[in-house]
Design a protein around this motif. Structure first.
Motif, PDB file in Angstrom:
ATOM      1  N   ALA A   1       8.092  13.305  12.246  1.00 49.12           N
ATOM      2  CA  ALA A   1       7.462  12.871  10.995  1.00 49.12           C
ATOM      3  C   ALA A   1       8.493  12.339  10.008  1.00 49.12           C
ATOM      4  CB  ALA A   1       6.681  14.032  10.377  1.00 49.12           C
ATOM      5  N   ALA A   2       9.606  13.063   9.878  1.00 44.37           N
ATOM      6  CA  ALA A   2      10.649  12.623   8.937  1.00 44.37           C
ATOM      7  C   ALA A   2      11.255  11.295   9.392  1.00 44.37           C
ATOM      8  CB  ALA A   2      11.729  13.691   8.826  1.00 44.37           C
TER       9      ALA A   2
ATOM     10  N   VAL B   1       0.658   5.327  11.510  1.00 42.85           N
ATOM     11  CA  VAL B   1      -0.673   5.391  12.125  1.00 42.85           C
ATOM     12  C   VAL B   1      -1.064   6.858  12.209  1.00 42.85           C
ATOM     13  CG1 VAL B   1      -2.064   4.789  14.133  1.00 42.85           C
ATOM     14  CG2 VAL B   1      -0.169   3.302  13.445  1.00 42.85           C
ATOM     15  N   THR B   2      -1.960   7.276  11.339  1.00 41.40           N
ATOM     16  CA  THR B   2      -2.290   8.703  11.245  1.00 41.40           C
ATOM     17  C   THR B   2      -3.401   9.123  12.205  1.00 41.40           C
ATOM     18  OG1 THR B   2      -3.802   8.198   9.418  1.00 41.40           O
ATOM     19  CG2 THR B   2      -1.548   8.856   8.848  1.00 41.40           C
TER      20      THR B   2
ATOM     21  N   THR C   1       3.648   7.406  15.246  1.00 36.57           N
ATOM     22  CA  THR C   1       3.638   5.973  15.510  1.00 36.57           C
ATOM     23  C   THR C   1       3.632   5.200  14.204  1.00 36.57           C
ATOM     24  OG1 THR C   1       2.484   6.195  17.625  1.00 36.57           O
ATOM     25  CG2 THR C   1       2.308   4.067  16.519  1.00 36.57           C
ATOM     26  N   VAL C   2       4.476   4.180  14.154  1.00 43.49           N
ATOM     27  CA  VAL C   2       4.538   3.284  13.008  1.00 43.49           C
ATOM     28  C   VAL C   2       4.192   1.881  13.472  1.00 43.49           C
ATOM     29  CG1 VAL C   2       6.032   2.250  11.238  1.00 43.49           C
ATOM     30  CG2 VAL C   2       6.284   4.676  11.832  1.00 43.49           C
ATOM     31  N   SER C   3       3.317   1.222  12.729  1.00 42.42           N
ATOM     32  CA  SER C   3       2.920  -0.153  13.016  1.00 42.42           C
ATOM     33  C   SER C   3       3.410  -1.041  11.882  1.00 42.42           C
ATOM     34  CB  SER C   3       1.391  -0.232  13.126  1.00 42.42           C
ATOM     35  OG  SER C   3       0.946  -1.563  13.100  1.00 42.42           O
ATOM     36  N   ALA C   4       4.010  -2.181  12.236  1.00 43.76           N
ATOM     37  CA  ALA C   4       4.508  -3.093  11.202  1.00 43.76           C
ATOM     38  C   ALA C   4       4.265  -4.537  11.632  1.00 43.76           C
ATOM     39  CB  ALA C   4       5.990  -2.866  10.949  1.00 43.76           C
ATOM     40  N   TYR C   5       3.658  -5.312  10.752  1.00 48.80           N
ATOM     41  CA  TYR C   5       3.465  -6.739  11.007  1.00 48.80           C
ATOM     42  C   TYR C   5       4.485  -7.550  10.226  1.00 48.80           C
ATOM     43  CZ  TYR C   5      -0.925  -6.232  13.557  1.00 48.80           C
ATOM     44  OH  TYR C   5      -1.878  -5.933  14.498  1.00 48.80           O
TER      45      TYR C   5
END
Length: 476
Positions: free
Chosen positions: A305-306, A325-326, A240-244
């Motif tokens: 992951a990549a 998000v680790t 999961t990637v979080s971006a504001y």
């Protein structure tokens, strides 16, 4: 109709109803279908769309719950003979009035058709009945390391049959498509009780694709009694990637950068500031501490992951405060907040919509929403499946203190809804991305389909349902 004709027609209708109910009693006795009556029947007369579709004055002749396909066929044969309308209902979780009863109808509930008939890990298919709950199917599939890809936010309560009726999508649409892309074959009972049987193989190109025609048909062509679905291996990994971002426009730039990076995310959800504030107020979270607009992205599979690393790079290139998000618990918390974190703290008049535009025009649609809100003094908020352009906007106005929340909503809401849908059409979009047309969206059908297209669709319905008894006044 003259004053002399009205009593005659009423008497004829009442005689037909009596004959139907008498014959229905025989059918119920022979085929094991159960009858729901009294106060319990009220639950079956509408779905979750509210408004006009939740009328309490609708009079259904009966609510029946067949136990098998033969029971469905028996009820339909009888309704066809007496020309009694039939409204098929799953779990009633629809948001467009597609399962709302009409006067003089029989409501045919599929809730007892809830068996998972077969799971074949080797063939990666499952055969299920329409009343199976989406999430329950995936629980059963998990032990085989498989899953059913369509995942509407209502997956814990909506049925496979309902998903098929509206061609539902959900968060994973960008990578795995809508329900149609996971349905291989259907067993269907037509209006006159005729049964159609589907194949079980992954491939099936014989003749016209009737399966695709039934998916999304909202119960106007037949009643689904069996489904063969395509399964997929559970991803070996997810990330999961979080971006504001400071604005929706900037976040849309991040979505474009993901595409340019060659990554196809499993999920990409854009949550505007008003929606973030609502989630925080309703759920006690603090998402707005991170920024104005949140873009949540999930990758899956061996390259998760990549791909996530490439997504972080792409989102930062577009100016986003992006990170991986680790913490797995935090990741699941974010996705759960996206699915079910919103709600009402205080009474509001509101209208919720489901439109889709080309994903390159998502920011334009948000700008149009903002203009509509300002023009009519309405609050607006929207979440979007950003990778496929499907938006779920809500326009609202607080109910003044001391006013009955059940009082008629301001007329501006209806005007604003019309402008919203027409705005989506003007951007090359559609009136519904996944909730279906039902009863609430029919006024825009010709605007999207054109007169010739709409007439052709109605001609097709007449072939399958010559007496027009299946879900009248819905979809087309």
């Amino acid at each position: 109709m003259t004053t002399h004709q009205a009593p005659v027609l009423r008497a004829a209708a009442e005689a037909t109803e009596r004959a139907f109910l008498r014959d229905l009693g025989d059918v119920l006795a022979e085929d094991g279908a159960s009858l729901v009556d009294g106060q319990r029947a009220l639950h079956y007369l509408h779905d979750r769309s509210g408004g006009e579709t939740a009328r309490t004055d609708v009079r259904a002749l009966a609510v029946v719950r067949p136990a098998d396909a033969d029971g469905v066929a028996a009820v339909l044969r009888l309704a066809h003979r007496h020309r009694v309308p039939v409204v098929t209902r799953g779990a009633g979780t629809g948001l467009s009035g597609g399962a709302s009863a009409v006067d003089g109808c029989v409501v045919l509930s599929t809730e007892r058709l809830d068996r998972i008939v077969e799971i074949s890990p080797e063939d990666e298919v499952a055969v299920v009945q329409p009343g199976v709950i989406n999430a329950d199917l995936n629980k059963a599939l998990a032990e085989h390391r498989l899953y059913f890809a369509p995942d509407p936010a209502s997956d814990a309560i909506s049925t496979i049959g309902g998903n098929i009726a509206t061609n539902a999508g959900g968060l994973r649409c960008a990578k795995y498509g809508v329900t149609r892309d996971s349905v291989l074959a259907l067993d269907v009972v037509l209006a006159d009780g005729t049964a159609l049987r589907g194949h079980r193989s992954v491939k099936g190109v014989t003749g016209l694709d009737l399966t695709a025609l039934f998916v999304g048909s909202e119960g106007v062509l037949g009643v689904i009694v069996g489904v063969t679905v395509r399964l997929r291996p559970l991803p070996v990994a997810t990330a999961t990637v979080s971006a504001y971002y400071p604005s929706v426009q900037a976040a849309s730039g991040g979505v474009r950068e993901i595409s340019r990076a060659g990554v196809v995310p499993a999920v990409a959800e854009l949550i505007d500031n008003a929606s973030l504030r609502n989630i925080d107020e309703y759920s006690g979270s603090r998402l707005t501490d991170g920024g104005e607009v949140l873009l949540l992205v999930r990758t899956d599979g061996h390259a998760a992951a990549a791909e996530a690393a490439d997504v972080v790079t792409a989102l930062r290139r577009a100016g986003g405060d992006a990170h991986l998000v680790t913490d797995e618990r935090e990741s699941e918390r974010l996705w759960e907040l996206r699915r079910s974190g919103r709600g009402r703290i205080r009474p509001v008049w509101s209208v919720g919509e489901d439109v889709a535009v080309p994903k390159s025009r998502v920011a334009d649609m948000y700008e149009e929403l903002e203009r509509i809100g300002r023009r009519h003094a309405l609050d607006f908020a929207a979440v979007a499946h950003a990778a496929d352009g499907n938006l779920h906007p809500v326009l609202s106005r607080p109910v003044p203190e001391g006013t009955d929340p059940g009082a008629p909503s301001p007329p501006e809401l209806d005007v604003a809804e019309d402008e919203l849908v027409r705005g989506a059409l003007a951007l090359g979009g559609t009136v519904t991305g996944e909730h279906g047309v039902g009863a609430t969206k029919r006024r825009w059908l010709e605007d999207e389909l054109g007169a010739a297209g709409l007439a052709l669709q109605r001609s097709i319905k007449a072939v399958f349902d010559p007496n027009g008894i299946l879900n009248p006044g819905k979809a087309i």
